[in-house]
Design a protein around this motif. Structure first.
Motif, mmCIF file in Angstrom:
data_model
loop_
_atom_site.group_PDB
_atom_site.id
_atom_site.type_symbol
_atom_site.label_atom_id
_atom_site.label_comp_id
_atom_site.label_asym_id
_atom_site.label_seq_id
_atom_site.Cartn_x
_atom_site.Cartn_y
_atom_site.Cartn_z
ATOM 1 N N LEU A 306 47.787 40.076 46.780
ATOM 2 C CA LEU A 306 46.761 39.213 46.123
ATOM 3 C C LEU A 306 45.282 39.795 46.511
ATOM 4 C CD1 LEU A 306 47.442 35.405 47.433
ATOM 5 C CD2 LEU A 306 48.385 36.705 45.619
ATOM 6 N N HIS A 307 44.787 39.698 45.126
ATOM 7 C CA HIS A 307 43.161 40.413 45.355
ATOM 8 C C HIS A 307 42.086 39.264 44.733
ATOM 9 C CE1 HIS A 307 39.876 42.897 44.782
ATOM 10 N NE2 HIS A 307 39.691 42.778 43.631
ATOM 11 N N VAL A 308 41.297 39.173 45.436
ATOM 12 C CA VAL A 308 40.111 38.099 44.966
ATOM 13 C C VAL A 308 38.943 38.972 44.318
ATOM 14 C CG1 VAL A 308 38.325 36.395 45.868
ATOM 15 C CG2 VAL A 308 40.455 36.565 47.124
ATOM 16 N N ASN A 309 38.715 38.616 43.090
ATOM 17 C CA ASN A 309 37.815 39.053 42.403
ATOM 18 C C ASN A 309 36.462 38.910 43.188
ATOM 19 O OD1 ASN A 309 39.788 38.546 39.514
ATOM 20 N ND2 ASN A 309 39.322 40.810 40.219
ATOM 21 N N ASP A 310 35.463 40.009 43.026
ATOM 22 C CA ASP A 310 34.189 39.914 43.561
ATOM 23 C C ASP A 310 33.149 40.517 42.570
ATOM 24 O OD1 ASP A 310 34.620 42.353 44.245
ATOM 25 O OD2 ASP A 310 34.677 42.192 46.375
#
Length: 488
Positions: A306-310
């Motif tokens: 999982l990767h959280v867009n910032d």
């Protein structure tokens, strides 16, 4: 003169009405709950019906001389730095239509970002306004649209100096924000107003570290959904006005033309109470929301796949100007999951609803109401989801076109196509024909096809493969998208 934000005029009037024990021979017919089915009362509660009142000739007298709504709107305008504020109980779908009709009319042009909500397209059909589409900034790597830049609007005005104004959506449902201050300056150089569909930005005026609020940026009209990021009831919306490019009486008249004559006092009261809450405690509440969102981002980032867009993902040259930190956008491309599959699993197996899902992402909206009480079950569920998904086949592929293939020619105005004689064609025969309907992946509710656009194979393939992967098309004549409605 300083206004007293500890007051809530509509809420106070509701309380006074109840204590006066008035007898009403007006709607609503349930008479403060006396006529409601007992099973309904058991579920919804007596209080809802006791406070469900007629606005004019009920809560206020028949000539609205108590001024409860007027006073509440003045307080709201003061809280968010606007000259005028109008409440509506019909959601921002009505508010944005009223704003558009206050700036342009049939046959006149309006510059509109093509990532606009379906309510904007509906306004075009109803009004006969002709859109001049301003292309969003498309991220081909992430398959995501960000708001157009000020230069994009300047170029559009250069080509269409007769346009009556401009509309931009900011923030987007993914949190991407436009450079509103510079876009407003571009519009004002032409003496034209800027409308901002800021439905997802109700929280922005209440903390200096959040993206710039439309009124502070110099926009002329701003539409905000209090039920989305605030504490309002569903359908609670406000639109704000400043400057002299749009007459307050015109905006009020357009809203009256479209709105209900039976507004919900419950929705008014919730709008009023939310303004008081934020005026008195907004900075602290938004600080809490930011901290909650930041903690959640860091925790999700530690989950494999999982990767959280910032801001590093979404902002910069050719992308968004700024990013609202409260939408937590989780990229799933490191797993076998699609956003559709993840959203369905979370709801079915963990009783968790996410805000939106697309072919590769889910988005959870954090507000001041969230805390570890809500985020810890989400984190547990995401960990279990990624573990479960390791044995799954790859999610069905959605064929997302590149930017140059995603946009189709506007062959005729949306109104003309929508009301033309139509026929339903199989997809394999539809390319090259002019669409007579809106087709909108929902959420977030941004149409992929608009009435009047000449259909292309890449867009048809995108929607066909999207439906097969779990995309929802609630406004299509054929939600299974085996046929499409075209101009005959």
């Amino acid at each position: 003169m300083s206004l007293d934000h500890s007051r809530a005029p509509v809420l106070e009037a509701v309380d006074a009405y109840r204590r006066q024990e008035m007898v009403s021979f007006t709607p609503p017919g349930h008479k403060q709950g006396a006529g409601v089915d007992p099973q309904v009362l058991r579920l919804l509660g007596q209080e809802v019906f006791q406070h469900d009142l007629l606005a004019s000739g009920g809560l206020d007298d028949r000539r609205m001389r108590g001024g409860f709504l007027r006073d509440a709107e003045q307080l709201m305008a003061d809280a968010v730095h606007a000259d005028h504020t109008f409440f509506t109980t019909c959601g921002s779908s009505l508010s944005v239509k009223a704003a558009m009709l206050s700036v342009a009319g049939p046959g006149q042009r309006l510059l509109i970002s093509r990532d606009a909500h379906k309510s904007v397209a509906a306004a075009l059909v109803l009004s006969g306004i002709e859109p001049v589409w301003v292309e969003p900034r498309w991220d081909d790597e992430r398959h995501l649209a960000h708001p157009p830049s000020a230069d994009d609007y300047a170029a559009a005005f250069e080509r269409n100096p007769q346009a009556e104004g401009a509309l931009v959506t900011s923030p987007t449902p993914y949190g991407s924000c436009a450079d509103l201050r510079t876009i407003a300056e571009v519009c004002h150089r032409y003496g034209r107003p800027l409308i901002v569909d800021e439905a997802w930005g109700a929280h922005l005026p209440f903390h200096p570290d959040l993206p710039t609020w439309a009124m502070d940026a110099g926009a002329d009209v701003c539409v905000t959904s209090i039920h989305k990021m605030g504490s309002g009831l569903e359908q609670g919306s406000v639109f704000h006005l400043q400057g002299d490019l749009v007459e307050p009486s015109v905006l009020k008249n357009r809203a009256d033309l479209l709105g209900t004559t039976s507004p919900s006092v419950l929705i008014y009261a919730a709008l009023d109470g939310w303004r008081r809450q934020m005026a008195l405690h907004g900075h602290a509440l938004m600080s809490h929301a930011r901290t909650t969102a930041d903690e959640l981002r860091h925790a999700i980032e530690k989950i494999d796949g999982l990767h959280v867009n910032d801001a590093q993902d979404f902002c910069g040259p050719g992308r968004a100007h700024d990013l609202d930190p409260l939408p937590v956008v989780v990229d799933l491309t490191g797993t076998t999951l699609s956003g559709y599959r993840a959203a369905d699993w979370l709801r079915e197996h963990r009783r968790i609803n996410v805000h939106l899902a697309d072919h590769r992402r889910i988005n959870v909206q954090i507000t001041h109401a969230d805390s570890r009480r809500t985020t810890e079950p989400l984190l547990d569920a995401l960990r279990d989801l990624t573990d479960a998904a390791q044995g799954w086949d790859e999610a069905p592929r959605v064929e997302v076109p590149a930017a140059d293939a995603l946009r189709m020619e506007q062959a005729c105005p949306p109104r003309d196509a929508y009301f033309a004689p139509t026929q339903d064609l199989p997809l394999e025969k539809a390319a090259g024909r002019v669409a007579a309907e809106m087709v909108t992946p929902y959420p977030p509710g941004i149409p992929a096809i608009l009435p009047g656009e000449r259909l292309s194979e890449p867009v048809l393939t995108y929607l066909r493969t999207g439906v097969q992967a779990g995309m929802n098309l609630p406004d299509a004549a054929d939600p299974t998208f085996t046929t499409v409605r075209v101009v005959k």
